[in-house]
Each structure stands twice: as C-alpha cells, then as structure tokens.
Scaffold this motif. Structure first.
Motif, PDB file in Angstrom:
ATOM      1  N   VAL A 108      -3.807 -11.674   2.067  1.00 36.17           N
ATOM      2  CA  VAL A 108      -4.303 -11.672   0.687  1.00 36.17           C
ATOM      3  C   VAL A 108      -5.324 -10.564   0.475  1.00 36.17           C
ATOM      4  O   VAL A 108      -5.732 -10.290  -0.641  1.00 36.17           O
ATOM      5  CB  VAL A 108      -4.941 -13.025   0.312  1.00 36.17           C
ATOM      6  N   ILE A 109      -5.744  -9.913   1.564  1.00 34.72           N
ATOM      7  CA  ILE A 109      -6.842  -8.963   1.505  1.00 34.72           C
ATOM      8  C   ILE A 109      -6.322  -7.538   1.387  1.00 34.72           C
ATOM      9  O   ILE A 109      -5.485  -7.106   2.189  1.00 34.72           O
ATOM     10  CB  ILE A 109      -7.738  -9.089   2.754  1.00 34.72           C
ATOM     11  N   LEU A 110      -6.810  -6.803   0.395  1.00 41.09           N
ATOM     12  CA  LEU A 110      -6.487  -5.389   0.266  1.00 41.09           C
ATOM     13  C   LEU A 110      -7.253  -4.613   1.335  1.00 41.09           C
ATOM     14  O   LEU A 110      -8.421  -4.891   1.578  1.00 41.09           O
ATOM     15  CB  LEU A 110      -6.878  -4.869  -1.115  1.00 41.09           C
ATOM     16  N   THR A 111      -6.609  -3.642   1.941  1.00 38.38           N
ATOM     17  CA  THR A 111      -7.277  -2.827   2.941  1.00 38.38           C
ATOM     18  C   THR A 111      -6.767  -1.401   2.872  1.00 38.38           C
ATOM     19  O   THR A 111      -5.642  -1.152   2.457  1.00 38.38           O
ATOM     20  CB  THR A 111      -7.076  -3.401   4.355  1.00 38.38           C
ATOM     21  N   THR A 112      -7.605  -0.466   3.299  1.00 41.72           N
ATOM     22  CA  THR A 112      -7.238   0.942   3.298  1.00 41.72           C
ATOM     23  C   THR A 112      -6.808   1.426   4.678  1.00 41.72           C
ATOM     24  O   THR A 112      -6.460   2.582   4.837  1.00 41.72           O
ATOM     25  CB  THR A 112      -8.439   1.783   2.846  1.00 41.72           C
ATOM     26  N   ILE A 113      -6.814   0.553   5.668  1.00 40.33           N
ATOM     27  CA  ILE A 113      -6.595   0.931   7.068  1.00 40.33           C
ATOM     28  C   ILE A 113      -5.110   0.861   7.410  1.00 40.33           C
ATOM     29  O   ILE A 113      -4.514  -0.213   7.334  1.00 40.33           O
ATOM     30  CB  ILE A 113      -7.387   0.018   8.009  1.00 40.33           C
ATOM     31  N   PRO A 114      -4.502   1.971   7.805  1.00 40.69           N
ATOM     32  CA  PRO A 114      -3.058   1.971   8.085  1.00 40.69           C
ATOM     33  C   PRO A 114      -2.637   0.939   9.132  1.00 40.69           C
ATOM     34  O   PRO A 114      -1.595   0.297   8.971  1.00 40.69           O
ATOM     35  CB  PRO A 114      -2.797   3.395   8.579  1.00 40.69           C
ATOM     36  N   SER A 115      -3.416   0.756  10.169  1.00 41.87           N
ATOM     37  CA  SER A 115      -3.018  -0.163  11.242  1.00 41.87           C
ATOM     38  C   SER A 115      -3.033  -1.624  10.798  1.00 41.87           C
ATOM     39  O   SER A 115      -2.525  -2.490  11.520  1.00 41.87           O
ATOM     40  CB  SER A 115      -3.934   0.009  12.459  1.00 41.87           C
ATOM     41  N   SER A 116      -3.569  -1.887   9.623  1.00 34.90           N
ATOM     42  CA  SER A 116      -3.579  -3.253   9.079  1.00 34.90           C
ATOM     43  C   SER A 116      -2.275  -3.616   8.395  1.00 34.90           C
ATOM     44  O   SER A 116      -2.086  -4.779   8.028  1.00 34.90           O
ATOM     45  CB  SER A 116      -4.733  -3.420   8.085  1.00 34.90           C
ATOM     46  N   ALA A 146      -3.451   4.019  -2.167  1.00 37.09           N
ATOM     47  CA  ALA A 146      -3.634   2.905  -3.095  1.00 37.09           C
ATOM     48  C   ALA A 146      -3.085   1.630  -2.486  1.00 37.09           C
ATOM     49  O   ALA A 146      -2.186   1.676  -1.644  1.00 37.09           O
ATOM     50  CB  ALA A 146      -2.920   3.190  -4.414  1.00 37.09           C
ATOM     51  N   ALA A 147      -3.616   0.508  -2.926  1.00 39.46           N
ATOM     52  CA  ALA A 147      -3.101  -0.797  -2.513  1.00 39.46           C
ATOM     53  C   ALA A 147      -3.158  -1.745  -3.697  1.00 39.46           C
ATOM     54  O   ALA A 147      -4.012  -1.591  -4.592  1.00 39.46           O
ATOM     55  CB  ALA A 147      -3.894  -1.361  -1.342  1.00 39.46           C
ATOM     56  N   ILE A 148      -2.255  -2.732  -3.688  1.00 33.84           N
ATOM     57  CA  ILE A 148      -2.178  -3.672  -4.800  1.00 33.84           C
ATOM     58  C   ILE A 148      -2.030  -5.077  -4.247  1.00 33.84           C
ATOM     59  O   ILE A 148      -1.366  -5.304  -3.230  1.00 33.84           O
ATOM     60  CB  ILE A 148      -1.016  -3.302  -5.743  1.00 33.84           C
ATOM     61  N   SER A 149      -2.665  -6.017  -4.919  1.00 32.08           N
ATOM     62  CA  SER A 149      -2.640  -7.401  -4.468  1.00 32.08           C
ATOM     63  C   SER A 149      -1.259  -8.019  -4.640  1.00 32.08           C
ATOM     64  O   SER A 149      -0.384  -7.453  -5.297  1.00 32.08           O
ATOM     65  CB  SER A 149      -3.669  -8.216  -5.249  1.00 32.08           C
ATOM     66  N   ARG A 150      -1.089  -9.196  -4.095  1.00 31.24           N
ATOM     67  CA  ARG A 150       0.212  -9.842  -4.115  1.00 31.24           C
ATOM     68  C   ARG A 150       0.689 -10.138  -5.533  1.00 31.24           C
ATOM     69  O   ARG A 150       1.880 -10.022  -5.828  1.00 31.24           O
ATOM     70  CB  ARG A 150       0.169 -11.122  -3.282  1.00 31.24           C
ATOM     71  N   SER A 151      -0.221 -10.485  -6.407  1.00 28.70           N
ATOM     72  CA  SER A 151       0.155 -10.784  -7.793  1.00 28.70           C
ATOM     73  C   SER A 151       0.184  -9.539  -8.671  1.00 28.70           C
ATOM     74  O   SER A 151       0.707  -9.577  -9.787  1.00 28.70           O
ATOM     75  CB  SER A 151      -0.839 -11.777  -8.393  1.00 28.70           C
ATOM     76  N   GLY A 152      -0.421  -8.472  -8.183  1.00 25.89           N
ATOM     77  CA  GLY A 152      -0.542  -7.254  -8.987  1.00 25.89           C
ATOM     78  C   GLY A 152      -1.778  -7.211  -9.866  1.00 25.89           C
ATOM     79  O   GLY A 152      -1.969  -6.268 -10.620  1.00 25.89           O
ATOM     80  N   SER A 153      -2.634  -8.223  -9.741  1.00 24.18           N
ATOM     81  CA  SER A 153      -3.789  -8.318 -10.636  1.00 24.18           C
ATOM     82  C   SER A 153      -4.955  -7.432 -10.217  1.00 24.18           C
ATOM     83  O   SER A 153      -5.848  -7.179 -11.026  1.00 24.18           O
ATOM     84  CB  SER A 153      -4.269  -9.769 -10.707  1.00 24.18           C
ATOM     85  N   GLY A 180       0.822  -1.205   0.000  1.00 20.12           N
ATOM     86  CA  GLY A 180       0.000   0.000   0.000  1.00 20.12           C
ATOM     87  C   GLY A 180       0.854   1.252   0.000  1.00 20.12           C
ATOM     88  O   GLY A 180       2.024   1.218   0.377  1.00 20.12           O
ATOM     89  N   TRP A 181       0.252   2.330  -0.462  1.00 18.80           N
ATOM     90  CA  TRP A 181       0.871   3.653  -0.391  1.00 18.80           C
ATOM     91  C   TRP A 181      -0.040   4.565   0.432  1.00 18.80           C
ATOM     92  O   TRP A 181      -1.276   4.547   0.256  1.00 18.80           O
ATOM     93  CB  TRP A 181       1.058   4.247  -1.783  1.00 18.80           C
ATOM     94  N   PHE A 182       0.591   5.358   1.288  1.00 12.76           N
ATOM     95  CA  PHE A 182      -0.100   6.312   2.146  1.00 12.76           C
ATOM     96  C   PHE A 182       0.644   7.634   2.092  1.00 12.76           C
ATOM     97  O   PHE A 182       1.782   7.695   1.614  1.00 12.76           O
ATOM     98  CB  PHE A 182      -0.122   5.802   3.599  1.00 12.76           C
ATOM     99  N   ARG A 183       0.034   8.675   2.599  1.00  9.11           N
ATOM    100  CA  ARG A 183       0.723   9.949   2.733  1.00  9.11           C
ATOM    101  C   ARG A 183       0.255  10.646   4.006  1.00  9.11           C
ATOM    102  O   ARG A 183      -0.822  10.350   4.521  1.00  9.11           O
ATOM    103  CB  ARG A 183       0.502  10.838   1.520  1.00  9.11           C
ATOM    104  N   GLN A 184       1.091  11.550   4.470  1.00  8.99           N
ATOM    105  CA  GLN A 184       0.749  12.312   5.658  1.00  8.99           C
ATOM    106  C   GLN A 184       1.262  13.736   5.495  1.00  8.99           C
ATOM    107  O   GLN A 184       2.462  13.944   5.318  1.00  8.99           O
ATOM    108  CB  GLN A 184       1.329  11.670   6.913  1.00  8.99           C
TER     109      GLN A 184
END
Length: 124
Positions: free
Chosen positions: A102-110, A49-56, A35-39
């Motif tokens: 395997v799960i994409l998430t938007t939560i920083p603490s994950s 943004a976040a991307i799966s392990r395979s990039g698919s 994942g990418w984050f900014r502050q």
C-alpha cells in the motif's frame, strides 16, 4: 506476480509529448502500487512517478514534476505515463514496475515485477 508490458515509446522532437502505457496480467492489478522508472545509457535506474492502488495519490521525481503525469485504469489493468514538454535529457528506456504494497516508494528494489522497457528518444 504480475506480468507487465510497456508500449508507446518512440522518437519525438523536443517540446513534444508521448503517452506510455503499461498493461498488466496475472494477479489482480488493483492490489499493486505502480511505478515508472527510466534508465539512460551508463546511468542508474531513475524513479519518475508512482501511483497508489486506487489511483487517489501519486508522487513524482523533481526532474519530471509538472511535465509528467501518472494515472491508472484498474478496469483495464493498465497504468499510463503522460509525458509533456519533453527534453533531450528525457531520452532513456522507460520501465513500469509493480509493488505488492500500500506504500508508495521511489526505490527500484522495492518493486518486485518489471516490464521489458520501451525506448523513448527525444531529438533536439
């Protein structure tokens, strides 16, 4: 655990582009969602943004959808964030992060592992 190092930040004019890179070392890169984050100063860390392990598959925040693109090269253990049509409000420190799932998430603490960040400054 994986070690992450971001690069590619800098100063750019509004409307310009930058590509950030995040190089990983340690555990097998392809086992991590990235994942990418900014502050920005005085603000909370924001998911981009976040991307799966395979990039698919990938997911984006509404604020960057259509302007930013996440990708990865598992052979190089690197993930990228292509940023186009940059705005002054995109100015922040940008972080990449890794999640052993395997799960994409938007939560920083994950996300369990983080880079040190790279500064992006967009001048208007």
């Amino acid at each position: 655990q994986v070690q992450l190092v971001e690069s590619g930040g800098g100063l750019v004019q509004a409307g310009g582009s930058l590509r950030l890179s995040c190089a990983a070392s340690g555990r097998t890169f392809s086992t991590f969602v990235m994942g990418w984050f900014r502050q920005a100063p005085g603000k909370e860390r924001e998911f981009l943004a976040a991307i799966s392990r395979s990039g698919s598959s990938s997911t984006y925040a509404d604020s960057v959808k259509g302007r930013f693109s996440i990708s990865r090269d598992n052979a190089k253990s690197t993930t990228y964030l292509q940023m186009n049509s940059l705005k002054s409000e995109d100015t922040a420190v940008y972080f990449c992060a890794a999640r052993a799932s395997v799960i994409l998430t938007t939560i920083p603490s994950s996300y369990g592992d983080w880079g040190q960040g790279t500064q992006v400054t967009v001048s208007s």
